[in-house]
Design an enzyme around this catalytic site. Structure first.
Site, PDB file in Angstrom:
ATOM      1  N   ASP A 140       0.848  -1.183   0.000  1.00 20.58           N
ATOM      2  CA  ASP A 140       0.000   0.000   0.000  1.00 20.58           C
ATOM      3  C   ASP A 140       0.894   1.247   0.000  1.00 20.58           C
ATOM      4  O   ASP A 140       1.885   1.326   0.734  1.00 20.58           O
ATOM      5  CB  ASP A 140      -0.914  -0.001   1.235  1.00 20.58           C
ATOM      6  N   ILE A 141       0.514   2.215  -0.807  1.00 15.16           N
ATOM      7  CA  ILE A 141       1.345   3.410  -0.960  1.00 15.16           C
ATOM      8  C   ILE A 141       1.287   4.308   0.277  1.00 15.16           C
ATOM      9  O   ILE A 141       2.198   5.117   0.507  1.00 15.16           O
ATOM     10  CB  ILE A 141       0.913   4.177  -2.245  1.00 15.16           C
TER      11      ILE A 141
ATOM     12  N   ASN B 287     -12.816  -3.049   2.772  1.00 14.72           N
ATOM     13  CA  ASN B 287     -13.717  -1.905   2.865  1.00 14.72           C
ATOM     14  C   ASN B 287     -14.678  -1.949   1.688  1.00 14.72           C
ATOM     15  O   ASN B 287     -14.264  -2.157   0.547  1.00 14.72           O
ATOM     16  CB  ASN B 287     -12.908  -0.597   2.834  1.00 14.72           C
TER      17      ASN B 287
ATOM     18  N   GLY C  76     -15.721   2.920   4.044  1.00 13.69           N
ATOM     19  CA  GLY C  76     -14.464   3.637   3.860  1.00 13.69           C
ATOM     20  C   GLY C  76     -13.717   3.257   2.602  1.00 13.69           C
ATOM     21  O   GLY C  76     -12.515   3.495   2.502  1.00 13.69           O
ATOM     22  N   GLN C  77     -14.415   2.692   1.617  1.00 16.76           N
ATOM     23  CA  GLN C  77     -13.751   2.302   0.375  1.00 16.76           C
ATOM     24  C   GLN C  77     -13.468   3.537  -0.475  1.00 16.76           C
ATOM     25  O   GLN C  77     -14.389   4.271  -0.834  1.00 16.76           O
ATOM     26  CB  GLN C  77     -14.617   1.317  -0.417  1.00 16.76           C
TER      27      GLN C  77
ATOM     28  N   HIS D 284     -10.499  -4.896  -3.440  1.00 15.82           N
ATOM     29  CA  HIS D 284      -9.184  -5.134  -2.856  1.00 15.82           C
ATOM     30  C   HIS D 284      -9.337  -5.554  -1.405  1.00 15.82           C
ATOM     31  O   HIS D 284     -10.294  -5.154  -0.732  1.00 15.82           O
ATOM     32  CB  HIS D 284      -8.287  -3.890  -2.957  1.00 15.82           C
TER      33      HIS D 284
HETATM   34  P1  AMP Z   1      -9.701   1.715   0.450  1.00 13.76           P
HETATM   35  O1  AMP Z   1      -9.857   2.899   1.330  1.00 13.76           O
HETATM   36  O2  AMP Z   1     -10.124   0.421   1.110  1.00 13.76           O
HETATM   37  O3  AMP Z   1     -10.361   1.894  -0.894  1.00 13.76           O
HETATM   38  O4  AMP Z   1      -8.150   1.535   0.225  1.00 13.76           O
HETATM   39  C1  AMP Z   1      -7.487   1.895  -0.946  1.00 13.76           C
HETATM   40  C2  AMP Z   1      -6.023   1.773  -0.632  1.00 13.76           C
HETATM   41  O5  AMP Z   1      -5.306   1.844  -1.846  1.00 13.76           O
HETATM   42  C3  AMP Z   1      -5.491   2.874   0.277  1.00 13.76           C
HETATM   43  O6  AMP Z   1      -4.940   2.289   1.450  1.00 13.76           O
HETATM   44  C4  AMP Z   1      -4.448   3.564  -0.581  1.00 13.76           C
HETATM   45  O7  AMP Z   1      -3.325   3.987   0.164  1.00 13.76           O
HETATM   46  C5  AMP Z   1      -4.097   2.482  -1.584  1.00 13.76           C
HETATM   47  N1  AMP Z   1      -3.561   2.979  -2.848  1.00 13.76           N
HETATM   48  C6  AMP Z   1      -4.108   3.932  -3.639  1.00 13.76           C
HETATM   49  N2  AMP Z   1      -3.342   4.123  -4.723  1.00 13.76           N
HETATM   50  C7  AMP Z   1      -2.296   3.270  -4.615  1.00 13.76           C
HETATM   51  C8  AMP Z   1      -1.152   2.989  -5.419  1.00 13.76           C
HETATM   52  N3  AMP Z   1      -0.920   3.650  -6.581  1.00 13.76           N
HETATM   53  N4  AMP Z   1      -0.283   2.044  -5.000  1.00 13.76           N
HETATM   54  C9  AMP Z   1      -0.492   1.393  -3.837  1.00 13.76           C
HETATM   55  N5  AMP Z   1      -1.557   1.597  -3.049  1.00 13.76           N
HETATM   56  C10 AMP Z   1      -2.447   2.529  -3.419  1.00 13.76           C
END
Ligand code: AMP
Length: 113
Positions: free
Chosen positions: A31-32, A86, A92-93, A99
């Site tokens: 995760d970024i 999520n 909180g998605q 994912h």
């Molecule tokens: P959610 O809030 O469950 O939709 O989580 C989405 C997740 O994706 C968050 O924790 C972000 O930090 C992660 N995310 C978004 N863009 C990227 C990316 N380019 N590379 C890695 N993780 C990402």
């Protein structure tokens, strides 16, 4: 496969990611913005907006196996970890592509916020 979806773009190799695990159907990468010392997301290579759009039980089962394999690859198996999915606004998605978060590396409190 939506052109602009960030996770579809990672699957296509258009955006770099630190890949942890990959098979024909799923891709796991760091995760970024990690919310735990170890934090990865496992995405479906096929685009589904949310878990509510997935109907194939065997496929969902393989998805959970990929999440477990990701946790092992991250070294989280001995201490344990948390899977988080999520779903929708109240869940909180933020990214509308299915994912599962794989989180660990410290004790994770319960319940989450
Ligand atoms: P959610 O809030 O469950 O939709 O989580 C989405 C997740 O994706 C968050 O924790 C972000 O930090 C992660 N995310 C978004 N863009 C990227 C990316 N380019 N590379 C890695 N993780 C990402």
């Amino acid at each position: 496969m939506p052109d602009a979806c960030v996770f579809c773009r990672i699957v296509r190799g258009e955006i770099p990611a630190a890949v942890i695990h990959e098979d024909a159907e799923f891709l796991a990468f760091r995760d970024i913005h990690p919310r735990a010392p170890v934090h990865a997301v496992v995405v479906t290579k096929q685009h589904y907006p949310t878990l509510l759009d997935m109907t194939d039980a065997a496929y969902i089962g393989r998805y959970m196996l990929a999440a477990a394999e990701t946790a092992r690859a991250l070294g989280l198996a001995p201490g344990g970890f948390r899977l988080v999915a999520n779903c929708g606004p109240d869940g909180g998605q933020e990214v509308p592509h299915v994912h599962v978060h794989v989180m660990g590396g410290r004790y994770l409190g319960w319940p989450p916020g």
